[in-house]
Design an enzyme around this catalytic site. Structure first.
Site, PDB file in Angstrom:
ATOM      1  N   GLN A  25       0.818  -1.208   0.000  1.00  0.00           N
ATOM      2  CA  GLN A  25       0.000   0.000   0.000  1.00  0.00           C
ATOM      3  C   GLN A  25       0.855   1.263   0.000  1.00  0.00           C
ATOM      4  O   GLN A  25       0.835   2.022  -0.960  1.00  0.00           O
ATOM      5  CB  GLN A  25      -0.950  -0.014   1.193  1.00  0.00           C
ATOM      6  CG  GLN A  25      -2.060   1.019   1.105  1.00  0.00           C
ATOM      7  CD  GLN A  25      -3.223   0.685   2.039  1.00  0.00           C
ATOM      8  OE1 GLN A  25      -3.306  -0.410   2.584  1.00  0.00           O
ATOM      9  NE2 GLN A  25      -4.124   1.622   2.218  1.00  0.00           N
ATOM     10  N   ASP A  26       1.609   1.489   1.068  1.00  0.00           N
ATOM     11  CA  ASP A  26       2.446   2.684   1.197  1.00  0.00           C
ATOM     12  C   ASP A  26       3.846   2.279   1.635  1.00  0.00           C
ATOM     13  O   ASP A  26       4.023   1.252   2.285  1.00  0.00           O
ATOM     14  CB  ASP A  26       1.886   3.639   2.264  1.00  0.00           C
ATOM     15  CG  ASP A  26       0.514   4.154   1.922  1.00  0.00           C
ATOM     16  OD1 ASP A  26       0.435   5.144   1.188  1.00  0.00           O
ATOM     17  OD2 ASP A  26      -0.472   3.561   2.389  1.00  0.00           O
TER      18      ASP A  26
END
Length: 217
Positions: free
Chosen positions: A50-51
């Site tokens: 995701q990040d």
């Protein structure tokens, strides 16, 4: 994609962040490290994150991976547990995954930058469109690919992948919050290798070098 208006807006956002004195992870030369190590024509497996990690010294452009000398994050500890159960591979003493990337494992975060110590701080500024385009390009490639989609975010992002051509493996996220709900025991690594071999490709060697520094160039 780099000529797209949204990419120009993204660049402007990142420049403004730097001009404000914000620290951004990973370092600029590593924003596209996943693609540098795993060009689209070499992709055999896709793992979506995701990040980037937002702690000091962790992120270096590959999802789930951390620099040599950095403590292995909890999700990666669980990935190692599953590798041990699935393929009998002892857990590595580090979290540096570049040897996977060099074999064709695209370790792609949805968002490629983050403000230091501020989780998810660069979401919604254009990176998601860029990484959607990467996944579309892999999906349209002539050769079959394994997609390992861990958690609902990754599963939604790659929902359009053609399952008649590619192997799509789904499981809960390896985070300690969800790993025991089905990630541990999913056996994705052996399934991926069996699929690749059935299509005439070499399997991925999921073992990591004992000395991660030897894998840096």
């Amino acid at each position: 994609e780099f000529a797209s208006a949204y990419m120009a807006d993204l660049k402007q956002f990142l420049v403004a962040q730097k001009n404000e004195g914000r620290q951004i992870f990973p370092r600029g030369p590593e924003y596209f490290r996943a693609l540098d190590l795993t060009p689209l024509d070499k992709v055999r497996v896709v793992i979506l994150g995701q990040d980037p990690y937002h702690g000091d010294g962790q992120a270096h452009g590959l999802c789930f991976s951390v620099r040599p000398g950095v403590r292995t994050p909890p999700s990666l500890v669980n990935i190692y547990k599953e590798l041990n159960t699935d393929l009998g591979i002892p857990p590595a003493r580090h979290g540096f995954l570049e040897s996977w990337a060099r074999q064709g494992v695209l370790l792609l975060n949805s968002v490629l930058t983050v403000r230091a110590r501020e989780r998810a701080s660069h979401q919604g500024h254009g990176w998601e469109k860029f990484t959607d385009a990467i996944i579309r390009a892999v999906n349209e490639a002539e050769h079959p690919v394994v997609f390992m989609l861990w958690g609902s975010y990754a599963q939604k992002k790659a929902a359009f992948v053609d399952r008649s051509r590619h192997l799509v493996l789904r499981a809960p996220h390896p985070s300690p919050l969800s790993a025991h709900s089905g990630f541990l025991g999913c056996r994705h690594f052996s399934q991926a290798n069996a699929f690749l071999e059935s299509k005439g490709f070499d399997p991925i060697d999921w073992r990591l070098p004992e000395n991660p520094a030897a894998d840096i160039n």
